[in-house]
Structure formats: C-alpha cells, structure tokens
Design a protein around this motif. Structure first.
Motif, PDB file in Angstrom:
ATOM      1  N   CYS A  22       0.869  -1.177   0.000  1.00  0.00           N
ATOM      2  CA  CYS A  22       0.000   0.000   0.000  1.00  0.00           C
ATOM      3  C   CYS A  22       0.904   1.225   0.000  1.00  0.00           C
ATOM      4  O   CYS A  22       1.513   1.550   1.025  1.00  0.00           O
ATOM      5  CB  CYS A  22      -0.895  -0.025   1.219  1.00  0.00           C
ATOM      6  SG  CYS A  22      -1.813   1.501   1.528  1.00  0.00           S
ATOM      7  N   GLU A  23       1.013   1.862  -1.143  1.00  0.00           N
ATOM      8  CA  GLU A  23       1.886   3.027  -1.261  1.00  0.00           C
ATOM      9  C   GLU A  23       1.082   4.290  -1.032  1.00  0.00           C
ATOM     10  O   GLU A  23      -0.002   4.454  -1.597  1.00  0.00           O
ATOM     11  CB  GLU A  23       2.579   3.062  -2.616  1.00  0.00           C
ATOM     12  CG  GLU A  23       3.622   4.167  -2.723  1.00  0.00           C
ATOM     13  CD  GLU A  23       4.516   4.013  -3.946  1.00  0.00           C
ATOM     14  OE1 GLU A  23       4.316   3.050  -4.719  1.00  0.00           O
ATOM     15  OE2 GLU A  23       5.420   4.851  -4.103  1.00  0.00           O
ATOM     16  N   ALA A  24       1.621   5.161  -0.212  1.00  0.00           N
ATOM     17  CA  ALA A  24       0.972   6.428   0.101  1.00  0.00           C
ATOM     18  C   ALA A  24       1.578   7.539  -0.750  1.00  0.00           C
ATOM     19  O   ALA A  24       2.794   7.750  -0.736  1.00  0.00           O
ATOM     20  CB  ALA A  24       1.134   6.760   1.573  1.00  0.00           C
ATOM     21  N   TYR A  25       0.710   8.238  -1.495  1.00  0.00           N
ATOM     22  CA  TYR A  25       1.122   9.376  -2.315  1.00  0.00           C
ATOM     23  C   TYR A  25       0.626  10.648  -1.657  1.00  0.00           C
ATOM     24  O   TYR A  25      -0.511  10.734  -1.225  1.00  0.00           O
ATOM     25  CB  TYR A  25       0.547   9.254  -3.719  1.00  0.00           C
ATOM     26  CG  TYR A  25       1.105   8.090  -4.497  1.00  0.00           C
ATOM     27  CD1 TYR A  25       0.516   6.834  -4.413  1.00  0.00           C
ATOM     28  CD2 TYR A  25       2.220   8.241  -5.313  1.00  0.00           C
ATOM     29  CE1 TYR A  25       1.025   5.755  -5.119  1.00  0.00           C
ATOM     30  CE2 TYR A  25       2.743   7.174  -6.024  1.00  0.00           C
ATOM     31  CZ  TYR A  25       2.139   5.935  -5.924  1.00  0.00           C
ATOM     32  OH  TYR A  25       2.653   4.871  -6.619  1.00  0.00           O
ATOM     33  N   GLY A  26       1.507  11.642  -1.633  1.00  0.00           N
ATOM     34  CA  GLY A  26       1.159  12.878  -0.960  1.00  0.00           C
ATOM     35  C   GLY A  26       1.752  12.891   0.438  1.00  0.00           C
ATOM     36  O   GLY A  26       2.267  11.880   0.925  1.00  0.00           O
ATOM     37  N   TYR A  27       1.663  14.023   1.075  1.00  0.00           N
ATOM     38  CA  TYR A  27       2.273  14.165   2.395  1.00  0.00           C
ATOM     39  C   TYR A  27       1.439  13.481   3.452  1.00  0.00           C
ATOM     40  O   TYR A  27       0.226  13.672   3.530  1.00  0.00           O
ATOM     41  CB  TYR A  27       2.424  15.645   2.758  1.00  0.00           C
ATOM     42  CG  TYR A  27       2.892  15.862   4.166  1.00  0.00           C
ATOM     43  CD1 TYR A  27       1.997  16.250   5.172  1.00  0.00           C
ATOM     44  CD2 TYR A  27       4.218  15.643   4.514  1.00  0.00           C
ATOM     45  CE1 TYR A  27       2.417  16.435   6.471  1.00  0.00           C
ATOM     46  CE2 TYR A  27       4.651  15.826   5.825  1.00  0.00           C
ATOM     47  CZ  TYR A  27       3.753  16.222   6.791  1.00  0.00           C
ATOM     48  OH  TYR A  27       4.167  16.391   8.084  1.00  0.00           O
ATOM     49  N   ILE A  28       2.078  12.668   4.269  1.00  0.00           N
ATOM     50  CA  ILE A  28       1.416  12.094   5.433  1.00  0.00           C
ATOM     51  C   ILE A  28       2.277  12.407   6.643  1.00  0.00           C
ATOM     52  O   ILE A  28       3.498  12.290   6.606  1.00  0.00           O
ATOM     53  CB  ILE A  28       1.174  10.578   5.276  1.00  0.00           C
ATOM     54  CG1 ILE A  28       0.304  10.050   6.423  1.00  0.00           C
ATOM     55  CG2 ILE A  28       2.460   9.806   5.183  1.00  0.00           C
ATOM     56  CD1 ILE A  28      -0.293   8.679   6.169  1.00  0.00           C
ATOM     57  N   HIS A  29       1.623  12.844   7.710  1.00  0.00           N
ATOM     58  CA  HIS A  29       2.335  13.268   8.903  1.00  0.00           C
ATOM     59  C   HIS A  29       3.195  12.134   9.460  1.00  0.00           C
ATOM     60  O   HIS A  29       2.861  10.941   9.276  1.00  0.00           O
ATOM     61  CB  HIS A  29       1.326  13.727   9.962  1.00  0.00           C
ATOM     62  CG  HIS A  29       1.909  14.584  11.025  1.00  0.00           C
ATOM     63  ND1 HIS A  29       2.571  14.056  12.121  1.00  0.00           N
ATOM     64  CD2 HIS A  29       1.953  15.937  11.153  1.00  0.00           C
ATOM     65  CE1 HIS A  29       2.987  15.038  12.880  1.00  0.00           C
ATOM     66  NE2 HIS A  29       2.622  16.189  12.330  1.00  0.00           N
ATOM     67  N   ASP A  30       4.278  12.506  10.158  1.00  0.00           N
ATOM     68  CA  ASP A  30       5.166  11.502  10.747  1.00  0.00           C
ATOM     69  C   ASP A  30       4.469  10.674  11.817  1.00  0.00           C
ATOM     70  O   ASP A  30       4.932   9.579  12.151  1.00  0.00           O
ATOM     71  CB  ASP A  30       6.387  12.187  11.359  1.00  0.00           C
ATOM     72  CG  ASP A  30       7.325  12.745  10.307  1.00  0.00           C
ATOM     73  OD1 ASP A  30       8.171  13.581  10.644  1.00  0.00           O
ATOM     74  OD2 ASP A  30       7.193  12.334   9.132  1.00  0.00           O
ATOM     75  N   THR A  31       3.416  11.205  12.395  1.00  0.00           N
ATOM     76  CA  THR A  31       2.639  10.478  13.403  1.00  0.00           C
ATOM     77  C   THR A  31       1.372   9.965  12.733  1.00  0.00           C
ATOM     78  O   THR A  31       0.536  10.744  12.304  1.00  0.00           O
ATOM     79  CB  THR A  31       2.276  11.390  14.582  1.00  0.00           C
ATOM     80  OG1 THR A  31       3.475  11.918  15.157  1.00  0.00           O
ATOM     81  CG2 THR A  31       1.522  10.592  15.654  1.00  0.00           C
TER      82      THR A  31
END
Length: 122
Positions: A22-31
């Motif tokens: 599952c690849e996440a595109y876009g900014y995701i917070h470190d938490t």
C-alpha cells in the motif's frame, strides 16, 4: 491530501503466500496509524491489523500468527505479508491511514482508504 494505492493481490492455492503493498502518495504526517482491512462478498468489513508510527502493531485473532504488517517509511509503503493462506481469506483487501491519531486501532475511523486489491485462495 493522501492517496493510497494497494497492489500485490492475486490468486493463490491454500497454504500459499502473498505480500500486499500500500503506497501512500502525498504528504502524510510523521505520526500516523495505518491498518489493513478486508471484505468478502456478503460480509462486513473486517479489520485485520494495525501499525503506528512508533512501530507498535496488533493483529486480530483471525490472522494472528499468519499475517505480518510492516511499514517502510522511506518508501511510504505499508505491507501485509500473508502466509498459510486459507480459502476463508478470500476477500478484497484495503489499506487505511490516519494522521495524528489519539490512538491506533482497527476500530477507529480512518481518513484515507485505498481502492482495494483482490485476494483469492482456492
């Protein structure tokens, strides 16, 4: 905005293995809190496992000992290694993510969902 894209599903014989990504595109917070779910035809969606940004994870009894959830932060990718697959594991598998969660669980609400990848075990 975060887009989640699953891959790795397919058809496998009972006893076999698959690894879902599952690849996440876009900014995701470190938490974050990320999880895997599945839904078989005619059944409710079932939470399988979660992992948080501290690396803590947990599994539902249905997959404990057979499935392993992991994350590669450098690749922004969540994985689900599935071993000893059974026909009862046949379902559409989804990943989900949430940022800045107060807690991490498959029973929480998630802001982002993937489109799903089909797993068929015969």
């Amino acid at each position: 905005h975060v887009q989640l894209v699953e891959s790795g599903g397919g058809s496998v014989q009972a006893g076999g293995s698959l690894r879902l990504s599952c690849e996440a595109y876009g900014y995701i917070h470190d938490t974050y809190c990320m999880a895997w779910f599945r839904q078989a035809p005619g059944k409710e969606r079932e939470g399988l496992a979660f992992i948080d940004s501290d690396g803590d994870s947990n599994y539902e009894d249905s997959v404990k000992g057979r499935f392993t959830i992991s994350v590669d932060n450098a690749k922004n990718t969540l994985y689900l290694q599935m071993n000893s697959l059974e026909p009862g594991d046949t379902a559409m598998y989804y990943c989900a993510a949430d940022e800045l969660p107060h807690f991490c669980s498959v029973y929480r609400e998630f802001d982002y969902w993937g489109q799903g990848t089909q797993v068929t075990v015969s």
